[in-house]
Each structure stands twice: as C-alpha cells, then as structure tokens.
Design a protein around this motif. Sequence first.
Motif, PDB file in Angstrom:
ATOM      1  N   ARG A 279       3.495  12.734   1.867  1.00  0.00           N
ATOM      2  CA  ARG A 279       2.876  13.891   1.213  1.00  0.00           C
ATOM      3  C   ARG A 279       1.905  13.525   0.106  1.00  0.00           C
ATOM      4  NH1 ARG A 279       7.458  15.454   3.440  1.00  0.00           N
ATOM      5  NH2 ARG A 279       7.777  17.644   3.967  1.00  0.00           N
ATOM      6  N   ASP A 280       1.703  12.249  -0.096  1.00  0.00           N
ATOM      7  CA  ASP A 280       0.873  11.802  -1.209  1.00  0.00           C
ATOM      8  C   ASP A 280      -0.604  11.761  -0.792  1.00  0.00           C
ATOM      9  OD1 ASP A 280      -0.237  10.676  -3.431  1.00  0.00           O
ATOM     10  OD2 ASP A 280       1.123   8.958  -3.522  1.00  0.00           O
ATOM     11  N   THR A 281      -1.365  12.720  -1.257  1.00  0.00           N
ATOM     12  CA  THR A 281      -2.775  12.800  -0.862  1.00  0.00           C
ATOM     13  C   THR A 281      -3.619  11.684  -1.487  1.00  0.00           C
ATOM     14  OG1 THR A 281      -3.131  14.399  -2.655  1.00  0.00           O
ATOM     15  CG2 THR A 281      -2.701  15.286  -0.463  1.00  0.00           C
ATOM     16  N   ALA A 282      -3.078  10.969  -2.491  1.00  0.00           N
ATOM     17  CA  ALA A 282      -3.815   9.844  -3.062  1.00  0.00           C
ATOM     18  C   ALA A 282      -4.005   8.733  -2.033  1.00  0.00           C
ATOM     19  CB  ALA A 282      -3.086   9.301  -4.288  1.00  0.00           C
ATOM     20  N   VAL A 283      -3.139   8.694  -1.014  1.00  0.00           N
ATOM     21  CA  VAL A 283      -3.247   7.675   0.038  1.00  0.00           C
ATOM     22  C   VAL A 283      -4.532   7.863   0.846  1.00  0.00           C
ATOM     23  CG1 VAL A 283      -2.097   6.691   2.082  1.00  0.00           C
ATOM     24  CG2 VAL A 283      -0.734   7.491   0.152  1.00  0.00           C
ATOM     25  N   LEU A 284      -5.054   9.073   0.856  1.00  0.00           N
ATOM     26  CA  LEU A 284      -6.278   9.353   1.620  1.00  0.00           C
ATOM     27  C   LEU A 284      -7.459   8.520   1.141  1.00  0.00           C
ATOM     28  CD1 LEU A 284      -6.015  13.255   1.816  1.00  0.00           C
ATOM     29  CD2 LEU A 284      -5.650  11.646   3.687  1.00  0.00           C
ATOM     30  N   GLU A 285      -7.354   7.959  -0.060  1.00  0.00           N
ATOM     31  CA  GLU A 285      -8.433   7.141  -0.614  1.00  0.00           C
ATOM     32  C   GLU A 285      -8.813   6.000   0.332  1.00  0.00           C
ATOM     33  OE1 GLU A 285      -9.004   3.822  -4.204  1.00  0.00           O
ATOM     34  OE2 GLU A 285      -7.042   4.559  -3.605  1.00  0.00           O
ATOM     35  N   HIS A 286      -7.801   5.412   0.994  1.00  0.00           N
ATOM     36  CA  HIS A 286      -8.095   4.225   1.797  1.00  0.00           C
ATOM     37  C   HIS A 286      -8.936   4.524   3.029  1.00  0.00           C
ATOM     38  CE1 HIS A 286      -4.906   5.358   4.680  1.00  0.00           C
ATOM     39  NE2 HIS A 286      -5.377   4.422   5.467  1.00  0.00           N
ATOM     40  N   PHE A 287      -9.041   5.781   3.422  1.00  0.00           N
ATOM     41  CA  PHE A 287      -9.888   6.125   4.574  1.00  0.00           C
ATOM     42  C   PHE A 287     -11.378   5.974   4.253  1.00  0.00           C
ATOM     43  CE2 PHE A 287      -5.956   8.387   5.747  1.00  0.00           C
ATOM     44  CZ  PHE A 287      -5.784   7.878   7.019  1.00  0.00           C
ATOM     45  N   ASN A 288     -11.704   5.798   2.970  1.00  0.00           N
ATOM     46  CA  ASN A 288     -13.097   5.547   2.594  1.00  0.00           C
ATOM     47  C   ASN A 288     -13.564   4.168   3.045  1.00  0.00           C
ATOM     48  OD1 ASN A 288     -13.350   8.034   1.280  1.00  0.00           O
ATOM     49  ND2 ASN A 288     -12.533   7.210  -0.627  1.00  0.00           N
ATOM     50  N   TYR A 289     -12.611   3.234   3.213  1.00  0.00           N
ATOM     51  CA  TYR A 289     -12.981   1.881   3.629  1.00  0.00           C
ATOM     52  C   TYR A 289     -12.182   1.404   4.835  1.00  0.00           C
ATOM     53  CZ  TYR A 289      -9.069   1.212   0.356  1.00  0.00           C
ATOM     54  OH  TYR A 289      -7.880   1.322  -0.320  1.00  0.00           O
ATOM     55  N   SER A 290     -11.469   2.305   5.469  1.00  0.00           N
ATOM     56  CA  SER A 290     -10.732   1.979   6.696  1.00  0.00           C
ATOM     57  C   SER A 290     -11.521   2.465   7.904  1.00  0.00           C
ATOM     58  CB  SER A 290      -9.354   2.651   6.676  1.00  0.00           C
ATOM     59  OG  SER A 290      -8.752   2.621   7.955  1.00  0.00           O
ATOM     60  N   SER A 291     -11.343   1.791   9.034  1.00  0.00           N
ATOM     61  CA  SER A 291     -12.000   2.246  10.269  1.00  0.00           C
ATOM     62  C   SER A 291     -11.384   3.541  10.769  1.00  0.00           C
ATOM     63  CB  SER A 291     -11.867   1.168  11.356  1.00  0.00           C
ATOM     64  OG  SER A 291     -10.494   0.931  11.659  1.00  0.00           O
ATOM     65  N   ALA A 292     -10.207   3.875  10.274  1.00  0.00           N
ATOM     66  CA  ALA A 292      -9.489   5.069  10.720  1.00  0.00           C
ATOM     67  C   ALA A 292     -10.000   6.330  10.030  1.00  0.00           C
ATOM     68  CB  ALA A 292      -7.997   4.908  10.465  1.00  0.00           C
ATOM     69  N   TYR A 313      -3.095  16.060   8.594  1.00  0.00           N
ATOM     70  CA  TYR A 313      -1.658  16.042   8.892  1.00  0.00           C
ATOM     71  C   TYR A 313      -1.237  14.660   9.357  1.00  0.00           C
ATOM     72  CZ  TYR A 313       2.934  17.203  10.564  1.00  0.00           C
ATOM     73  OH  TYR A 313       4.290  17.246  10.741  1.00  0.00           O
ATOM     74  N   PRO A 314      -0.195  14.109   8.758  1.00  0.00           N
ATOM     75  CA  PRO A 314       0.486  14.539   7.528  1.00  0.00           C
ATOM     76  C   PRO A 314      -0.484  14.516   6.338  1.00  0.00           C
ATOM     77  CG  PRO A 314       1.652  12.715   8.611  1.00  0.00           C
ATOM     78  CD  PRO A 314       0.343  12.836   9.264  1.00  0.00           C
ATOM     79  N   PRO A 315      -0.079  15.072   5.204  1.00  0.00           N
ATOM     80  CA  PRO A 315      -0.998  15.157   4.067  1.00  0.00           C
ATOM     81  C   PRO A 315      -1.598  13.827   3.625  1.00  0.00           C
ATOM     82  CG  PRO A 315       0.890  16.572   3.693  1.00  0.00           C
ATOM     83  CD  PRO A 315       1.193  15.796   4.941  1.00  0.00           C
ATOM     84  N   ASN A 316      -0.876  12.713   3.859  1.00  0.00           N
ATOM     85  CA  ASN A 316      -1.433  11.409   3.487  1.00  0.00           C
ATOM     86  C   ASN A 316      -2.309  10.820   4.581  1.00  0.00           C
ATOM     87  OD1 ASN A 316       0.465  10.644   5.392  1.00  0.00           O
ATOM     88  ND2 ASN A 316       1.261   8.929   4.214  1.00  0.00           N
ATOM     89  N   GLY A 317      -2.343  11.454   5.760  1.00  0.00           N
ATOM     90  CA  GLY A 317      -3.187  10.988   6.853  1.00  0.00           C
ATOM     91  C   GLY A 317      -2.611   9.850   7.670  1.00  0.00           C
ATOM     92  N   VAL A 318      -1.348   9.455   7.422  1.00  0.00           N
ATOM     93  CA  VAL A 318      -0.733   8.310   8.109  1.00  0.00           C
ATOM     94  C   VAL A 318       0.453   8.788   8.936  1.00  0.00           C
ATOM     95  CG1 VAL A 318       0.348   6.045   7.841  1.00  0.00           C
ATOM     96  CG2 VAL A 318      -1.409   6.800   6.211  1.00  0.00           C
ATOM     97  N   VAL A 319       0.356   8.666  10.255  1.00  0.00           N
ATOM     98  CA  VAL A 319       1.454   9.049  11.148  1.00  0.00           C
ATOM     99  C   VAL A 319       2.407   7.865  11.264  1.00  0.00           C
ATOM    100  CG1 VAL A 319       2.079   9.774  13.483  1.00  0.00           C
ATOM    101  CG2 VAL A 319      -0.040  10.619  12.439  1.00  0.00           C
TER     102      VAL A 319
END
Length: 481
Positions: A279-292, A313-319
């Motif tokens: 549920r931690d939306t701060a994890v979404l930061e890594h999608f700025n430099y990830s291929s995902a 979904y999920p809020p952190n973007g990691v299944v």
Amino acid sequence: MDDDSSLTFLSSGWERKLQNAVYRELHVLPQPSHAAAPPEHTKEPLAYMRKAQACWEKRILKSLNSMSTELGVPLARKRPVREQKELLQKWSEMGTNEPDLSHFRPVYAPKDFLEVLTSLRNPNLDSSDEASCRSHLGLIQVSLNVKDIPEMREFFCELSLEKGQLGIDDHTSFPPEQVLMEGLSFAVLSEQDSAAAQQYSRQGCPTGLRAHLWALILNCSNDPEVRASHAQIHTHRHIHTFLLSLPLSHQDVKLTASNDDYYFVFEDYLYQVLLCFSRDTAVLEHFNYSSATPPTCHTKGKSSGAEDGTSVYPPNGVVPFHGFSMYVAPLCFLYKEPSQLYSVFREMYVRYFFRLHSISSSPSGIVSLCLQFEKLLQVYLPQLFYHLRETGAQPLRIAFKWMVRAFSGYLATDQLLLLWDRILGYDSMEILAVLAAAVFAFRAENLMEVTSLAAAEAVLADLSTLKVMPLLQIFLFATVI
C-alpha cells in the motif's frame, strides 16, 4: 548565509544529511540521457526489451484478474468497521491467523519468468549469422555487454585473495588488517557518511554493526517522522481496505519463509512488512527508472487516479509472486524495530530487488545476470557447460531460482548477509551471477557424472553449507584465464 549560520549548519549535522541525500539520488536515479532521447529511453533504451516487459505485465494482470473472477474475490473492497477492529487487534500476531488459502495460487513463479526470458529475441540481429548462433549455446538468446573475469577482477578488486575479508579471517585469526577494519567501521559510523560506509562494506560488515552500516548506506533513518509514516501506512491504508494482494502475500509467506528453518520465527514481521509495502505509494518512485510500468485496474470502492476509471493496483504497483517474501526475511535478523525494518527493505527493493523480476538491459538486471552466468560457464568451465547442456540439464534452469531471489532461502543466513554486504558495497547485483557460476565450479566433479536435470538438481539441492567468500575469491582470482 553568515559565518554563525554556517557553523550552526555544520555542527547540527545537516551538511552530512544533505550530502547523504544527494549521494542517494546520484546512485538511484538514472544518468541524464541525450536531450533528444524520448522519455521511455530513460526507463529502458532497447525497444524490444520494453515490448517484452509490457507483454509480461499484461500476462501478470490477466492472471490476477482471472483469479479474482474465479474465486469471486474483489481486487479491493472497503472493510466493515468490525473487521477493521479485529485486524487492528491481531496486527502483531497475524501469524496465528489461519485463513483458508487453498484456492489461491501464486500469480507467477520464477520458472514462469524464466520461460519468458528464454524467448527474448533481438529483432535487429541476423539469426543466420553463424558466429551469433555459436555464441548463444545457453538459454538466453540476446546479446548484452557483460563483464568477463578480467573485468570482474578489476571491478571486485577488494575481494582479491590479498585483501582481508570480514566473515572469513575473523573465524581464524585477527591479523592487524582485520583489527584496523573493525576500528574503521566505528569511524565510518561516527562520521555518518553514506559513501564511506558503502566503500567499507565491500570487504564485509561486522556482525554487530551491519544493521547500522546498511541503514547508513541506504540513507534510512528511524526518526519519529519515519515511524509515524510507517504507522499511517498500516493503520489508515491497510486496516480500512482489503486488497487481493493480502491473501497472496499471506500465502507466499506460508509457502516459503514459514517452511524455512531460519525464517519461520519472523512470520508476523513478514506479514506486517509485506502488507504495508503493498500500500506504500512511495514505492512508485522506482518506476521512473525501471523498465516496468505500474499495473492499472478497475477497482470497486476506490477513487481512481485516471479519467478512464482505473487506478494503480496494488497501490505500490508491485504484484507479489512466489518467493517475494524472501527479499524481506533476512532483514528480520538485523532490525527489531518494524519501522526501520520496513524502511530498509523498501530502499533495498527500489534500488536492487526490482531488477530481479523485470525485463531490462541493465547490467544488474536479471537478463544480464543470466547471460553473464552462462558466459562465465561457457568460457571458464566449457566441459562442464557442454556436458550439462547435452544431458538436458541447462545450468540456468537450476541457477535461475537462486539469482531471482538473490540467494535468499538457499544460503545460510550468515553467508547470505555477507553476500548482500557486497551488493550494497558495489551497488551492483552482478556478484549474484559470479556466485552462481562459482557454485557450479565447486560442484563440477559431481556434476560431470550426472545424466539428467533431476540428477544435477540433486547435486545442487543444498547450498546451506557453502562459504560464500572463499567461493567468490577462488573463482574470481584463482581461475586460470
């Protein structure tokens, strides 16, 4: 700023905190690209890698939606007040809760991901080129620039046989260099310098100071603000809303860490960390430099973040997938405070672990690690490689599960932490491929006698007695080139 203000700034420690924050950004964020390069090139420069990753994400999302439909379990729903109270009361004892998970299945397992990686092809490569065909005798069929042993000797120079290593020398004697390294660790911690701590950890961290050194390298504090943020995630986000990722994470812990002799005692910690992480939306930061790209779904009862009615979904973007909890489990040996355990894991994930389950051309990405492992065996253990290949026991089919979990759950915990010291120290996952090749070299005599994949897997079934640093040192610096 006047002289008095400058002295106050220096004495308060804010200068060092600022330096550490800048150092963190320089290591995490991608290097600036050409001004004319499209934005997607920052995430992944190779178009066929981006396409493969997008296809893999669609497959994961399809599996998740299919499970939701088949089981009649919504992706997300608001919890009734009674359920919220019960969950809050059981928060620190979630391991005692035994929900029926028999109908749930992992969204995917490492072997499913390996099949995707072995199907990767570069459309710009002429497959009729005989030299190209000869160079790809392993499972990975793409060409990437990976290091050979001479380059690795230069890169991992602190691991040479002449250098003292914490975790080896301290079990036998205490040479002057060892005493100096122990004393140096206290100096590094007193200076609170992330760059110095990272350099120091290349030769290992003292057991009693490892937790502090790792937190310093990762620039993770346990200030009241951090603890408050952690409390908010689990209280206000997790307690109020049910996500399908909850039973998936619960099941993964039951299937992996709960059955591990080292980690089963941390079951409650693992649930808490993984549920907050989802549920931690701060994890979404890594999608700025990830291929995902973070997956998006239509979820009932949630305010969507897009005009088409979808939200991340999920809020952190990691299944979560089978074995994901093993990224957290070893850290439970280091951190007793849940908020610090969580912040260190989150930082390790957004720096390193995400690369192990996404398709990219990064030197620390899983594709490069697989290719590097196969090339090391082909070049330096050719007889072993060709023997295993001819008997249907492609080495990567065995080693992949080790690398995708960063050897967590396979090595004894003290040895795993020594390995992870070097991951942080060198800011690179490439050492995983080196260790995988070193394990094959160590068991080469037995492997030369096998005649099937099952027999090869039996030879390599138990890695818990291996000593990581001697294996790495001998393979890197004693191999005849």
